[in-house]
Motif scaffolding. Sequence first.
Motif, PDB file in Angstrom:
ATOM      1  N   ILE A  98      39.319  42.832 -65.664  1.00  0.00           N
ATOM      2  CA  ILE A  98      39.668  42.178 -64.404  1.00  0.00           C
ATOM      3  C   ILE A  98      38.618  41.108 -64.157  1.00  0.00           C
ATOM      4  O   ILE A  98      37.430  41.404 -64.015  1.00  0.00           O
ATOM      5  CB  ILE A  98      39.676  43.179 -63.230  1.00  0.00           C
ATOM      6  N   SER A  99      39.080  39.873 -64.122  1.00  0.00           N
ATOM      7  CA  SER A  99      38.173  38.761 -63.810  1.00  0.00           C
ATOM      8  C   SER A  99      38.006  38.685 -62.296  1.00  0.00           C
ATOM      9  O   SER A  99      38.771  39.283 -61.531  1.00  0.00           O
ATOM     10  CB  SER A  99      38.748  37.442 -64.330  1.00  0.00           C
ATOM     11  N   ARG A 100      37.040  37.914 -61.866  1.00  0.00           N
ATOM     12  CA  ARG A 100      36.844  37.754 -60.423  1.00  0.00           C
ATOM     13  C   ARG A 100      38.070  37.101 -59.792  1.00  0.00           C
ATOM     14  O   ARG A 100      38.483  37.467 -58.693  1.00  0.00           O
ATOM     15  CB  ARG A 100      35.599  36.931 -60.109  1.00  0.00           C
ATOM     16  N   ALA A 101      38.659  36.131 -60.483  1.00  0.00           N
ATOM     17  CA  ALA A 101      39.849  35.461 -59.946  1.00  0.00           C
ATOM     18  C   ALA A 101      41.011  36.450 -59.796  1.00  0.00           C
ATOM     19  O   ALA A 101      41.717  36.426 -58.777  1.00  0.00           O
ATOM     20  CB  ALA A 101      40.247  34.302 -60.854  1.00  0.00           C
ATOM     21  N   GLU A 102      41.214  37.312 -60.786  1.00  0.00           N
ATOM     22  CA  GLU A 102      42.274  38.317 -60.697  1.00  0.00           C
ATOM     23  C   GLU A 102      41.989  39.282 -59.544  1.00  0.00           C
ATOM     24  O   GLU A 102      42.892  39.643 -58.785  1.00  0.00           O
ATOM     25  CB  GLU A 102      42.390  39.102 -62.012  1.00  0.00           C
ATOM     26  N   TYR A 103      40.731  39.672 -59.434  1.00  0.00           N
ATOM     27  CA  TYR A 103      40.310  40.578 -58.363  1.00  0.00           C
ATOM     28  C   TYR A 103      40.562  39.946 -57.002  1.00  0.00           C
ATOM     29  O   TYR A 103      41.124  40.568 -56.110  1.00  0.00           O
ATOM     30  CB  TYR A 103      38.827  40.922 -58.562  1.00  0.00           C
ATOM     31  N   GLN A 104      40.149  38.695 -56.882  1.00  0.00           N
ATOM     32  CA  GLN A 104      40.327  37.942 -55.629  1.00  0.00           C
ATOM     33  C   GLN A 104      41.802  37.888 -55.246  1.00  0.00           C
ATOM     34  O   GLN A 104      42.156  38.092 -54.082  1.00  0.00           O
ATOM     35  CB  GLN A 104      39.791  36.524 -55.795  1.00  0.00           C
ATOM     36  N   VAL A 119      34.813  39.638 -50.988  1.00  0.00           N
ATOM     37  CA  VAL A 119      35.401  39.840 -52.319  1.00  0.00           C
ATOM     38  C   VAL A 119      34.298  39.850 -53.372  1.00  0.00           C
ATOM     39  O   VAL A 119      34.281  40.705 -54.259  1.00  0.00           O
ATOM     40  CB  VAL A 119      36.459  38.753 -52.633  1.00  0.00           C
ATOM     41  N   THR A 120      33.365  38.913 -53.269  1.00  0.00           N
ATOM     42  CA  THR A 120      32.249  38.838 -54.211  1.00  0.00           C
ATOM     43  C   THR A 120      31.433  40.125 -54.179  1.00  0.00           C
ATOM     44  O   THR A 120      31.058  40.664 -55.226  1.00  0.00           O
ATOM     45  CB  THR A 120      31.358  37.620 -53.902  1.00  0.00           C
ATOM     46  N   GLU A 121      31.172  40.638 -52.989  1.00  0.00           N
ATOM     47  CA  GLU A 121      30.410  41.883 -52.855  1.00  0.00           C
ATOM     48  C   GLU A 121      31.158  43.063 -53.456  1.00  0.00           C
ATOM     49  O   GLU A 121      30.576  43.873 -54.183  1.00  0.00           O
ATOM     50  CB  GLU A 121      30.103  42.158 -51.382  1.00  0.00           C
ATOM     51  N   LEU A 122      32.440  43.168 -53.171  1.00  0.00           N
ATOM     52  CA  LEU A 122      33.242  44.262 -53.716  1.00  0.00           C
ATOM     53  C   LEU A 122      33.318  44.180 -55.246  1.00  0.00           C
ATOM     54  O   LEU A 122      33.197  45.191 -55.944  1.00  0.00           O
ATOM     55  CB  LEU A 122      34.659  44.235 -53.127  1.00  0.00           C
ATOM     56  N   PHE A 123      33.504  42.965 -55.746  1.00  0.00           N
ATOM     57  CA  PHE A 123      33.563  42.764 -57.196  1.00  0.00           C
ATOM     58  C   PHE A 123      32.242  43.193 -57.834  1.00  0.00           C
ATOM     59  O   PHE A 123      32.233  43.913 -58.838  1.00  0.00           O
ATOM     60  CB  PHE A 123      33.878  41.300 -57.521  1.00  0.00           C
ATOM     61  N   ALA A 124      31.132  42.785 -57.246  1.00  0.00           N
ATOM     62  CA  ALA A 124      29.807  43.110 -57.790  1.00  0.00           C
ATOM     63  C   ALA A 124      29.551  44.616 -57.779  1.00  0.00           C
ATOM     64  O   ALA A 124      28.920  45.143 -58.703  1.00  0.00           O
ATOM     65  CB  ALA A 124      28.723  42.376 -57.010  1.00  0.00           C
ATOM     66  N   LEU A 125      30.038  45.308 -56.767  1.00  0.00           N
ATOM     67  CA  LEU A 125      29.873  46.758 -56.713  1.00  0.00           C
ATOM     68  C   LEU A 125      30.611  47.456 -57.855  1.00  0.00           C
ATOM     69  O   LEU A 125      30.152  48.468 -58.373  1.00  0.00           O
ATOM     70  CB  LEU A 125      30.382  47.305 -55.372  1.00  0.00           C
ATOM     71  N   THR A 126      31.738  46.909 -58.247  1.00  0.00           N
ATOM     72  CA  THR A 126      32.543  47.508 -59.307  1.00  0.00           C
ATOM     73  C   THR A 126      32.075  47.058 -60.689  1.00  0.00           C
ATOM     74  O   THR A 126      32.094  47.844 -61.635  1.00  0.00           O
ATOM     75  CB  THR A 126      34.034  47.153 -59.101  1.00  0.00           C
ATOM     76  N   ASP A 131      28.639  41.744 -66.036  1.00  0.00           N
ATOM     77  CA  ASP A 131      29.085  40.800 -67.079  1.00  0.00           C
ATOM     78  C   ASP A 131      30.227  39.906 -66.604  1.00  0.00           C
ATOM     79  O   ASP A 131      30.876  39.232 -67.381  1.00  0.00           O
ATOM     80  CB  ASP A 131      29.474  41.537 -68.359  1.00  0.00           C
ATOM     81  N   LYS A 132      30.473  39.935 -65.308  1.00  0.00           N
ATOM     82  CA  LYS A 132      31.475  39.088 -64.644  1.00  0.00           C
ATOM     83  C   LYS A 132      32.915  39.463 -64.987  1.00  0.00           C
ATOM     84  O   LYS A 132      33.835  38.666 -64.858  1.00  0.00           O
ATOM     85  CB  LYS A 132      31.254  37.595 -64.941  1.00  0.00           C
ATOM     86  N   ARG A 133      33.084  40.711 -65.422  1.00  0.00           N
ATOM     87  CA  ARG A 133      34.431  41.241 -65.636  1.00  0.00           C
ATOM     88  C   ARG A 133      34.366  42.751 -65.469  1.00  0.00           C
ATOM     89  O   ARG A 133      33.342  43.383 -65.731  1.00  0.00           O
ATOM     90  CB  ARG A 133      34.985  40.845 -66.998  1.00  0.00           C
ATOM     91  N   ILE A 134      35.455  43.315 -65.004  1.00  0.00           N
ATOM     92  CA  ILE A 134      35.515  44.748 -64.728  1.00  0.00           C
ATOM     93  C   ILE A 134      36.350  45.416 -65.818  1.00  0.00           C
ATOM     94  O   ILE A 134      37.500  45.046 -66.046  1.00  0.00           O
ATOM     95  CB  ILE A 134      36.135  45.015 -63.339  1.00  0.00           C
TER      96      ILE A 134
END
Length: 144
Positions: A98-104, A119-126, A131-134
């Motif tokens: 999951i990229s940040r754009a997909e997450y967003q 969104v940035t905070e939630l993404f970073a927590l996951t 590595d900028k992808r989940i």
Amino acid sequence: MTSVSEEKKAEYGAMFSALDKDGSGTVSVRELREAMARLGLDESKAVGTLAGIDLDGDGEVDLQEFVALVHRLDQGEAKKAELQAIFDEFDADGDGFISRAEYQQVVSRLGEGITDEQVTELFALTDTDDDKRITFDEFRASFD
């Protein structure tokens, strides 16, 4: 017994009977070793495996202990499948991440008024390895 449907009890009972070669109503270390060997598993771990299943400590696994174990495993697999389906919704391009754009895109659709910063905070927590992808494992761990 745990809250298991009659259909599942019958399924687990058949599995148990296949392990209980001598028909004693319990599965011994020897029977577990044989089953593990047939499945190509490390049979030297049978004693440890049995100890983890043997809730009453009598050295054997009865049907109730077996049902409790297999039911827990089934529930874990169901949860994993459910999370995989959710992960797949996020992973729009199907690349396994999951990229940040997909997450967003998904989070914005679900949460009214959520800011880019949130969104940035939630993404970073996951994204625990940053590595900028989940990965699916990171995604699953966020639900534990």
